[in-house]
Design a protein around this motif. Structure first.
Motif, PDB file in Angstrom:
ATOM      1  N   SER A  74     -31.768  -1.738  31.613  1.00  0.00           N
ATOM      2  CA  SER A  74     -30.703  -2.503  30.960  1.00  0.00           C
ATOM      3  C   SER A  74     -29.593  -1.560  30.536  1.00  0.00           C
ATOM      4  CB  SER A  74     -31.225  -3.270  29.735  1.00  0.00           C
ATOM      5  OG  SER A  74     -31.465  -2.395  28.649  1.00  0.00           O
ATOM      6  N   CYS A  75     -28.443  -2.128  30.299  1.00  0.00           N
ATOM      7  CA  CYS A  75     -27.326  -1.369  29.734  1.00  0.00           C
ATOM      8  C   CYS A  75     -27.683  -0.852  28.350  1.00  0.00           C
ATOM      9  CB  CYS A  75     -26.089  -2.263  29.667  1.00  0.00           C
ATOM     10  SG  CYS A  75     -24.653  -1.540  28.857  1.00  0.00           S
ATOM     11  N   THR A  76     -28.355  -1.686  27.563  1.00  0.00           N
ATOM     12  CA  THR A  76     -28.734  -1.303  26.206  1.00  0.00           C
ATOM     13  C   THR A  76     -29.645  -0.083  26.221  1.00  0.00           C
ATOM     14  OG1 THR A  76     -28.650  -3.650  25.637  1.00  0.00           O
ATOM     15  CG2 THR A  76     -29.628  -2.175  24.018  1.00  0.00           C
ATOM     16  N   SER A  77     -30.625  -0.065  27.117  1.00  0.00           N
ATOM     17  CA  SER A  77     -31.509   1.095  27.243  1.00  0.00           C
ATOM     18  C   SER A  77     -30.716   2.354  27.560  1.00  0.00           C
ATOM     19  CB  SER A  77     -32.553   0.860  28.329  1.00  0.00           C
ATOM     20  OG  SER A  77     -33.436  -0.175  27.975  1.00  0.00           O
ATOM     21  N   GLY A  78     -29.733   2.202  28.442  1.00  0.00           N
ATOM     22  CA  GLY A  78     -28.899   3.346  28.790  1.00  0.00           C
ATOM     23  C   GLY A  78     -28.165   3.898  27.581  1.00  0.00           C
ATOM     24  N   LEU A  79     -27.587   3.008  26.772  1.00  0.00           N
ATOM     25  CA  LEU A  79     -26.884   3.448  25.568  1.00  0.00           C
ATOM     26  C   LEU A  79     -27.848   4.095  24.574  1.00  0.00           C
ATOM     27  CD1 LEU A  79     -24.509   0.397  24.986  1.00  0.00           C
ATOM     28  CD2 LEU A  79     -23.822   2.694  25.696  1.00  0.00           C
ATOM     29  N   MET A  80     -29.016   3.494  24.416  1.00  0.00           N
ATOM     30  CA  MET A  80     -30.009   4.050  23.490  1.00  0.00           C
ATOM     31  C   MET A  80     -30.421   5.453  23.905  1.00  0.00           C
ATOM     32  SD  MET A  80     -32.289   0.597  22.970  1.00  0.00           S
ATOM     33  CE  MET A  80     -33.624   1.388  22.063  1.00  0.00           C
ATOM     34  N   LEU A  81     -30.659   5.645  25.194  1.00  0.00           N
ATOM     35  CA  LEU A  81     -31.061   6.960  25.683  1.00  0.00           C
ATOM     36  C   LEU A  81     -29.932   7.977  25.562  1.00  0.00           C
ATOM     37  CD1 LEU A  81     -33.133   5.931  28.824  1.00  0.00           C
ATOM     38  CD2 LEU A  81     -34.001   7.145  26.815  1.00  0.00           C
ATOM     39  N   LEU A  82     -28.714   7.549  25.839  1.00  0.00           N
ATOM     40  CA  LEU A  82     -27.581   8.464  25.724  1.00  0.00           C
ATOM     41  C   LEU A  82     -27.471   9.027  24.316  1.00  0.00           C
ATOM     42  CD1 LEU A  82     -24.810   6.668  27.807  1.00  0.00           C
ATOM     43  CD2 LEU A  82     -25.688   8.977  28.206  1.00  0.00           C
ATOM     44  N   MET A  83     -27.549   8.156  23.319  1.00  0.00           N
ATOM     45  CA  MET A  83     -27.418   8.610  21.930  1.00  0.00           C
ATOM     46  C   MET A  83     -28.578   9.502  21.521  1.00  0.00           C
ATOM     47  SD  MET A  83     -25.904   5.194  20.097  1.00  0.00           S
ATOM     48  CE  MET A  83     -25.126   4.018  21.189  1.00  0.00           C
ATOM     49  N   LYS A  84     -29.755   9.176  22.009  1.00  0.00           N
ATOM     50  CA  LYS A  84     -30.936   9.993  21.717  1.00  0.00           C
ATOM     51  C   LYS A  84     -30.772  11.395  22.295  1.00  0.00           C
ATOM     52  CE  LYS A  84     -35.450  10.746  20.929  1.00  0.00           C
ATOM     53  NZ  LYS A  84     -36.101  10.712  19.609  1.00  0.00           N
ATOM     54  N   ILE A  85     -30.391  11.454  23.562  1.00  0.00           N
ATOM     55  CA  ILE A  85     -30.301  12.733  24.269  1.00  0.00           C
ATOM     56  C   ILE A  85     -29.149  13.585  23.742  1.00  0.00           C
ATOM     57  CG2 ILE A  85     -29.765  13.729  26.535  1.00  0.00           C
ATOM     58  CD1 ILE A  85     -31.352  11.220  27.656  1.00  0.00           C
ATOM     59  N   MET A  86     -28.055  12.937  23.340  1.00  0.00           N
ATOM     60  CA  MET A  86     -26.921  13.675  22.777  1.00  0.00           C
ATOM     61  C   MET A  86     -27.231  14.257  21.402  1.00  0.00           C
ATOM     62  SD  MET A  86     -23.674  11.277  23.792  1.00  0.00           S
ATOM     63  CE  MET A  86     -23.125  11.085  25.492  1.00  0.00           C
TER      64      MET A  86
END
Length: 391
Positions: A74-86
């Motif tokens: 999902s798009c939401t998963s992508g955003l969640m992972l981006l913030m986590k990894i950053m």
């Protein structure tokens, strides 16, 4: 009571449509391109995150002109992972006029959303409002391409660089959109797309994180698999955000028809605007002349004083005509129960105005010209009977 084509259904006339016309509907690729490959997947037993996902990622990266496209569920998963990894900390600035998933991803990472106003004509996040909201605790900015209208990516990039902030985009609506001729997808640190059934590029469900940052892309690939790079020794706490092979195959075939579908939507919107432009009090989202909107949605803005009735009353009248419409995004995120206790920058007057007066009309890639004309005729006869209908 008089019952003819000039009487709106809300006053007892016959509805313009015999059966409801949906506000959106997925435009599916032909089954001929899917059937054999689906059978091959079933026979192989490799049904998730395998060769078809990799093919889909390669095709998307080439289409968007980016180095990396990472498929997620999902798009939401992508955003969640981006913030986590950053490794973001503290506050994240984002618009309130957006789908609530933008804010969900922030809160799920233990970050504080700071909601800022949108521009009154583009509906996109206001760069000047961002500048005023930056504090020592700010770590990132999230831009959103509302309804597929490209945000002012260059201005947001300058703000981010000058303040040492990360910049990402919720590009859920953005596949097929272009900013000054360049495909949405390669701006900021990364952009996260949605592939759900309401989007131009659909995989049934799913998302794509597009980025030119190789290190970030590699971490997203690990993060979508629980944080496990393949040796069962997790590098960090991720989760299951993998895409299935079936979703990837649908995405592969859907991508082949994307440009054609973007053109169809833009053609339908031009007709909508032509037929509705003479109605007092009906306004449209502004698209910069050098940009291309994907028109994931087509939304009108209703000026109650000039049109003679409120957006809500117009919505009721159109529903009686079997025309499914949506008050999108209403209420705005900062007014929703889940986010009522988070910070708001100023009064967000433009956000509230747009949310209170915007109404999305039916639009999908295969909508017929006749159906667009019928929707417009319903709007016209409602306007002509505004005094009888009331505000």
């Amino acid at each position: 009571m008089e019952n003819n084509k000039n009487v709106p259904a809300i006053l007892g006339g016959e509805p313009v449509f015999d059966t409801p016309i949906p506000i959106t509907k997925p435009t599916m690729p032909p089954i001929s391109g899917l059937k054999k490959r689906y059978q091959q997947v079933l026979k192989s037993g490799m049904i998730t995150n395998a060769e078809n996902v990799r093919e889909f990622e390669k095709n998307v990266a080439e289409y968007l002109g980016v180095k990396n496209a990472v498929a997620t569920n999902s798009c939401t998963s992508g955003l969640m992972l981006l913030m986590k990894i950053m490794g973001l900390k503290g506050e994240v600035i984002l618009p309130s006029f957006t789908f609530h998933a933008t804010a969900h991803a922030v809160v799920w990472n233990g970050l504080k959303p700071v909601f800022v106003d949108c521009e009154p004509v583009t509906y996109n996040i206001d760069p000047e409002a961002i500048k005023k909201a930056i504090t020592p605790d700010t770590s990132a900015i999230i831009g959103v391409h509302i309804f597929g209208n490209p945000a002012k990516v260059e201005e947001l990039q300058i703000i981010a660089e000058e303040n040492d902030l990360r910049l990402m985009f919720d590009a859920a609506h953005g596949f097929g959109a272009k900013r000054n001729g360049k495909a949405i997808g390669g701006f900021g640190d990364a952009e996260s797309f949605s592939l759900s059934p309401t989007k131009l590029l659909t995989a049934g469900e799913g998302g794509i994180v597009a980025t030119n940052n190789d290190e970030l892309a590699a971490s997203i690939r690990v993060g979508r698999n629980y944080g496990d790079a393949g040796n069962y020794d997790c590098e960090f706490s991720g989760f299951n955000a993998r895409m299935s092979e079936f979703n990837a195959l649908l995405g592969i075939e859907s991508l082949k028809h994307l440009d054609k579908n973007v053109k169809k939507r833009n053609r339908a919107v031009r007709l909508y605007k032509k037929l509705l432009s003479n109605l007092p009090g009906i306004g449209f989202q502004k698209i910069d002349r050098n940009d291309q909107s994907s028109f994931k949605d087509f939304s009108i803005l209703v000026d109650q004083d000039k049109f003679g009735m409120s957006r809500d009353k117009l919505s009721d009248a159109l529903l009686k005509e079997n025309i499914v419409v949506k008050k999108y995004f209403y209420p705005p995120v900062h007014k929703q129960k889940a986010f009522a206790n988070y910070q708001v920058q100023n009064d967000l007057k433009h956000t509230i105005s747009v949310a209170d007066n915007a109404l999305s009309l039916p639009l999908f890639s295969h909508i017929s010209i006749d159906d667009v004309k019928k929707v417009c005729s319903a709007l016209e006869r409602i306007y002509l009977n505004r005094e009888k209908i009331g505000k």
